[in-house]
Design an enzyme around this catalytic site. Structure first.
Site, PDB file in Angstrom:
ATOM      1  N   GLU B  60       0.822  -1.207   0.000  1.00  6.55           N
ATOM      2  CA  GLU B  60       0.000   0.000   0.000  1.00  6.55           C
ATOM      3  C   GLU B  60       0.857   1.259   0.000  1.00  6.55           C
ATOM      4  O   GLU B  60       0.500   2.273  -0.600  1.00  6.55           O
ATOM      5  CB  GLU B  60      -0.942  -0.006   1.214  1.00  6.55           C
ATOM      6  CG  GLU B  60      -2.134  -0.930   1.084  1.00  6.55           C
ATOM      7  CD  GLU B  60      -1.786  -2.416   1.196  1.00  6.55           C
ATOM      8  OE1 GLU B  60      -0.672  -2.730   1.679  1.00  6.55           O
ATOM      9  OE2 GLU B  60      -2.607  -3.255   0.801  1.00  6.55           O
ATOM     10  N   HIS B 129     -10.526  -6.623   9.304  1.00 12.19           N
ATOM     11  CA  HIS B 129     -11.027  -6.260   7.973  1.00 12.19           C
ATOM     12  C   HIS B 129     -12.377  -5.559   8.038  1.00 12.19           C
ATOM     13  O   HIS B 129     -13.068  -5.461   7.038  1.00 12.19           O
ATOM     14  CB  HIS B 129     -11.171  -7.514   7.091  1.00 12.19           C
ATOM     15  CG  HIS B 129      -9.865  -8.120   6.709  1.00 12.19           C
ATOM     16  ND1 HIS B 129      -9.028  -8.713   7.626  1.00 12.19           N
ATOM     17  CD2 HIS B 129      -9.244  -8.226   5.506  1.00 12.19           C
ATOM     18  CE1 HIS B 129      -7.954  -9.166   7.003  1.00 12.19           C
ATOM     19  NE2 HIS B 129      -8.056  -8.878   5.710  1.00 12.19           N
TER      20      HIS B 129
END
Lengths: 438, 325
Positions: B60, B129
């Protein structure tokens, strides 16, 4: 955990109470049931009993203060909780501090004096101590309304916007005598809008100065107004009257009182009516219920309220547990109740615990009348004077001691036929009074 | 006017941006061959080719870092971070670089990057998540944070974001991609920084964003069945926040409820509640209600996750208790 003592709710429609006297000083130990303060309600002075054990660490509301139901008035905790209790100190009104400020006004910096607060100063001061929402406080300030006079309907007794709006709408209809006449007229003109909505306030603003002055209602008057208005608005009353031949009852009463004089027993006509009602209520328990929006409360005890009027007050304290009392016991209890009512030492449950009521205007020579039911009760019996009347008995004219009893009942709970049966039992018992004692 | 779902609305926005501006390109994990973890970029690789639709390694920091570099060099990157949970790995790039370069270069550089990412829970994806971090980014000056809850807003806000010279984070809720709504055929934009009143009402203002905006509408429906009217505000942009709409509404209703799916402690609902009490204190008729998720890591078990998240029924009863409705 400390226990917050709050202004107790001691009866139907009680909104606030005054602390007359603290009976326990800070630092003293209390047990459940100990009287810790005397509280004055709309109706009477009642002892406030502790519901917990511990030490009264802190008195928050001083003697003489009037606060809404639910307001914290003191803190009880165990020995180790003195510090926790002190956290509540900020809630204490400190009249001394304010006085000091007044007497030493020299010490107030000039710039503070030069900018006076908006509106009445005392309004601002008081609002700091009251549980009111910010918008309620602002509205009250803008309309110069004293928040002390407004009952709070929000959670925890908080005064909300709608409470203030209600007060504004109602207080605005009163006079404002301080306004000079000229201002009055100018304001009226400038605010005048020719529409239906403004008609009412316009009339009150131009109130003729030659009208007699208005006197504010006493607390008792306000209370009676609230209760009777609520009852007549909510309860669909219906009425049943019955003439009762009291000849036998009067005879029996004389016999009882003669034979039991040495014991100090003096049975009144009213005592016999109470007993007759108690017996009839056992057979017709619906007349002993409380009506609430979400259902009926089936009361197991029969507590019969007696309307007692003095110059200033009208109370309906109850003789508790009439279902287990003999005529003699009822007579003793009713005498005791009357005495304590005039002394103002009745308990809160006696004031608010009535499940049925009797109003007797016989001593004023009233022949019959209709009484208003006291919510949440279902019925009330209005009793007139016992007078000698000609009656027809076995096809002959005779003289009898007659009395008219009128039942007011709530049609949401009971119907006419049931009322007739209920009243019929009372009549039969009074006409055959031996059943009252045997 | 067409009725499409939120996924299609974003896809439409991406596609028209790629067509209208050849400086636009898309980069992220699985955005090309796979079509995106939530199928938003499906078909784009085939249409626009690998130079403009780039699958990246699982990094990321690199995705955002490369995006910033290309933005500095004059391109207009749209980068996708698969979920906001993974954006923590790119937080240094986002907070310390994307949000700072324009300021620290005294305006010599701008960073016109759009970072798309997926936030929110409720799909049994477990503790790592299912989180909602859009509020964290909303506290950083130099960033703009948009949170569309309808197809109309998704397309309209994206068009505004693609005209921005500042980095914009668009947080999309994992459970809202299927939300359907009308989208005009004619060009329109939704300005960044403008909330919208979804339902007008007088008794209480309920403020939410993304899924909690929908929950707010549910609460309003329950309240209206009980005779109270709620004003529902979808804030649509977390930064800059539209205080005018919020404060204006609370001044009218005198009561406020702020719902956020993030943890209650330190959450964005607290920020809005503070704004309300700062700017509308004298209008409040009760405390500002702050609703958030329970302060626990998101449970996997369905019943526990549901218990953790804000829900309309409980919010309604809190409102009734707090305001004495």
């Amino acid at each position: 955990m400390v226990t917050e003592l709050t202004m107790p709710h001691m009866g139907f429609d009680m909104k606030e109470g005054t602390i007359v006297r603290w009976l326990v000083s800070e630092g003293s130990a209390v047990k459940p049931g100990d009287a810790i303060a005397e509280i004055e309600t709309d109706k009477a002075v009642v002892e406030f009993e502790s519901y917990t054990e511990g030490i009264l660490h802190l008195i928050i509301e001083p003697e003489g203060s009037t606060v809404p139901v639910g307001t914290i008035i003191g803190i009880i905790g165990d020995v180790n909780e003195a510090n926790a209790a002190m956290n509540y100190r900020s809630k204490i009104k400190d009249p001394k501090a304010n006085k000091d400020l007044d007497s030493n006004s020299d010490t107030i910096p000039d710039f503070l004096e030069a900018t006076p607060p908006i509106g009445k100063e005392n309004v601002t001061d008081q609002t700091l101590e009251i549980r009111a929402s910010p918008v309620a406080k602002r509205f009250a300030l803008e309309h110069n309304i004293d928040l002390n006079l407004i009952p709070g309907s929000g959670p925890g007794g908080r005064i909300t916007r709608s409470d203030v709006e209600y007060a504004i709408a109602h207080l605005k209809n009163e006079d404002s005598p301080e306004l000079p006449e000229t201002t009055d007229q100018v304001e009226t003109k400038s605010e005048y809008i020719p529409s239906d909505e403004t008609e009412a306030p316009k009339i009150s603003l131009t109130n003729n100065k030659s009208d007699p002055p208005r006197v504010p209602l006493s607390k008792m008057r306000q209370q009676i107004a609230r209760v009777t208005y609520k009852s007549k608005q909510e309860k669909p009353h219906f009425y049943l009257s019955s003439e009762i031949d009291m000849s036998e009852a009067m005879l029996l009463r004389a016999q009882i009182n003669e034979s039991m004089e040495s014991e100090g027993v003096h049975v009144s006509v009213n005592d016999m009516i109470i007993k007759a009602c108690a017996e009839s209520l056992k057979l017709h328990p619906k007349f002993n219920d409380y009506f609430y929006e979400d259902g009926l409360q089936k009361n197991t005890n029969i507590n019969i309220g007696i309307a007692i009027a003095t110059d200033e007050t009208l109370d309906v304290p109850a003789i508790m547990n009439c279902e287990t009392k003999s005529l003699k016991e009822i007579s003793i209890a009713s005498k005791d109740l009357t005495q304590r009512a005039s002394a103002g030492t009745l308990s809160a449950s006696e004031y608010s615990g009535g499940t049925f009521a009797i109003s007797n205007l016989g001593m004023y020579n009233i022949s019959s009348f209709l009484a208003i039911i006291q919510p949440p009760q279902t019925a009330v019996l209005a009793v007139g004077a016992v007078t000698q009347k000609p009656i027809v008995k076995e096809n002959e004219l005779a003289i009898a001691q007659m009395m008219t009893a009128t039942l007011s009942a709530d049609h949401r709970i009971v119907d006419g036929a049931e009322g007739a049966e209920f009243l019929g039992v009372i009549r039969n018992l009074l006409q055959n009074p031996l059943h009252l004692v045997v | 006017m067409v009725v499409i779902d939120l996924r299609e609305a974003i896809g439409k926005g991406l596609k028209e941006a790629l067509i209208n501006n050849d400086k636009v390109f898309i980069m992220g994990e699985d955005v090309g061959e796979y079509g995106g973890a939530y199928s938003v970029t499906k078909g784009l690789l085939k249409e626009f080719g690998p130079e403009r639709i780039m699958d990246t390694p699982i990094s990321e920091s690199v995705i955002v870092g490369a995006g910033i570099g290309s933005a500095l060099a004059g391109l207009r990157p749209i980068v996708e971070i698969m979920t906001i949970n993974f954006s923590l790995l790119a937080m240094d790039q986002i907070v310390n670089h994307a949000a700072k370069l324009r300021y620290m270069s005294n305006g010599q550089f701008t960073v016109p990057i759009l970072i798309r990412t997926v936030t929110g829970g409720g799909a049994q994806l477990g503790a790592t998540h299912s989180q909602s971090f859009e509020g964290w980014y909303a506290s950083v000056p130099g960033l703009k944070v948009i949170v569309p809850s309808t197809p109309y807003d998704a397309l309209g806000l994206m068009r505004s974001a693609l005209k921005e010279d500042n980095p914009v984070i668009m947080a999309e809720h994992a459970l809202l991609y299927g939300v359907r709504g009308e989208v005009p055929n004619k060009w329109y934009e939704v300005p960044i920084g403008k909330a919208i009143v979804r339902t007008e009402g007088n008794d209480v203002t309920i403020i939410g964003h993304l899924k909690t905006a929908h929950i707010a509408s549910e609460v309003a429906k329950i309240l209206s069945s009980k005779g109270k009217t709620a004003e529902v505000i979808d804030i649509r942009t977390l930064r800059p926040i539209d205080t005018e709409t919020i404060v204006g509404s609370v001044k009218k209703t005198n009561r406020a409820v702020v719902i956020d799916e993030a943890w209650k402690t330190g959450g964005f609902a607290a920020e809005i509640a503070s704004v309300i009490q700062e700017q509308a204190f004298d209008y409040l008729d009760g405390p500002v209600i702050r609703i958030g998720s329970a302060d626990v890591p998101s449970p996997y078990a369905q019943n526990l996750e549901a218990a953790m998240l804000p829900n309309a029924k409980e919010i309604t009863s809190t409102i009734e208790k707090t305001f004495g409705f």
